[in-house]
Design a protein around this motif. Sequence first.
Motif, PDB file in Angstrom:
ATOM      1  N   LEU A   1       0.840  -1.287  -0.098  1.00 57.12           N
ATOM      2  CA  LEU A   1       0.118  -0.057  -0.038  1.00 57.12           C
ATOM      3  C   LEU A   1       0.704   1.135   0.105  1.00 57.12           C
ATOM      4  CD1 LEU A   1      -2.756  -0.793   2.553  1.00 57.12           C
ATOM      5  CD2 LEU A   1      -2.942  -0.932   0.198  1.00 57.12           C
ATOM      6  N   ARG A   2       1.793   1.249   0.662  1.00 56.94           N
ATOM      7  CA  ARG A   2       2.881   2.367   1.096  1.00 56.94           C
ATOM      8  C   ARG A   2       3.545   2.654  -0.378  1.00 56.94           C
ATOM      9  NH1 ARG A   2       7.630   2.450   5.261  1.00 56.94           N
ATOM     10  NH2 ARG A   2       7.663   0.232   4.361  1.00 56.94           N
ATOM     11  N   SER A   3       3.844   1.616  -1.066  1.00 56.62           N
ATOM     12  CA  SER A   3       4.794   1.873  -2.170  1.00 56.62           C
ATOM     13  C   SER A   3       3.886   2.081  -3.498  1.00 56.62           C
ATOM     14  CB  SER A   3       5.393   0.437  -2.575  1.00 56.62           C
ATOM     15  OG  SER A   3       4.638  -0.730  -3.032  1.00 56.62           O
ATOM     16  N   THR A   4       2.535   2.069  -3.284  1.00 52.11           N
ATOM     17  CA  THR A   4       1.795   2.412  -4.676  1.00 52.11           C
ATOM     18  C   THR A   4       0.851   3.516  -4.227  1.00 52.11           C
ATOM     19  OG1 THR A   4      -0.122   0.707  -3.339  1.00 52.11           O
ATOM     20  CG2 THR A   4       1.688  -0.142  -5.479  1.00 52.11           C
ATOM     21  N   SER A   5       1.076   4.190  -3.018  1.00 51.36           N
ATOM     22  CA  SER A   5       0.368   5.321  -2.540  1.00 51.36           C
ATOM     23  C   SER A   5       0.747   6.672  -3.231  1.00 51.36           C
ATOM     24  CB  SER A   5       0.279   5.364  -1.166  1.00 51.36           C
ATOM     25  OG  SER A   5       1.495   5.897  -0.499  1.00 51.36           O
ATOM     26  N   ASN A   6       1.885   6.579  -3.898  1.00 52.92           N
ATOM     27  CA  ASN A   6       2.487   7.885  -4.511  1.00 52.92           C
ATOM     28  C   ASN A   6       2.574   9.079  -3.248  1.00 52.92           C
ATOM     29  OD1 ASN A   6       2.523   6.799  -7.359  1.00 52.92           O
ATOM     30  ND2 ASN A   6       0.285   7.038  -7.517  1.00 52.92           N
ATOM     31  N   GLY A   7       3.095   8.562  -2.553  1.00 56.64           N
ATOM     32  CA  GLY A   7       3.253   9.612  -1.467  1.00 56.64           C
ATOM     33  C   GLY A   7       2.026  10.091  -0.615  1.00 56.64           C
TER      34      GLY A   7
END
Length: 278
Positions: free
Chosen positions: A170-176
Amino acid sequence: MSPAQEPLDILLTNDDGHAAPTLAVLKQALTAAGHRVTVVAPCDDQSGSGTELSSNYTTGEPAPENTIAAKRLAPDVWAVCGSPGDAVLFGIQNVFAAGPPDVVVSGVNPGQNSGAVANHSGTVGATIAGGELGIPAIAVSVEIDVSTDPPQIGSAPAAAEYATRLLDRLRSTSNGGPLLPRHIALNINYPVASEVEGTRVTSTGRAAFVRPQYERTDLCPDCYVIRPAFGTSPDPVRDSDNNALAADYVSVTPLDGDWTADERVRSSIRQRLGALRP
């Protein structure tokens, strides 16, 4: 460090109490992944408390009946003598007063919170409390197979590792940005199977693997003893969490805390009520 690599501030809770060994397993997995984990969980077992929040509001001087006890047991552990929802709201307001956590994580619950059971689950209810405030939240449970003797329960360490990897995804695909859309929680149920087939994003089913059954007892004239009634029928909802577990898949159900029926049902009710006046 990039946003995808920075540790998350996690409020960890459950409905089994702050001393539950399955909560410790999840805390260990999240901490080992580098995250900052603070436990804010009930003092004792609050299973089945659903989305309950304390509502004995004070209208005058504080008294025992309109107060709640919360104690800091360690630098990163708080015990809140209330429901899981109380623990989450207390944690957000007091423990995380300087700024909200990045995510609320609830579990690991021994026993699936799928289908109709999810409506009454304190594990899931804790995530609804966070989601109502726009904080991403996930509930983690492991399946129990009641058809075996004794019943077989899934691996809490495996579920904890899965939840940790899910957070990383989820973190790596949240775009910050936020881990999840605003007001969304994820209800994760990990199967009892030794070989897990994969992950399915599911709907909440209608079936319940266990419901209370009330039987008359001689304890008193008006007493009924509460026993578990287990169900093993297939879920009528094709893409349900129950059916995913039955096929040995991890079930991930997005929840928004909105129990409103869909537009087709609302339109039908609207037509049936017609010009009904108050």
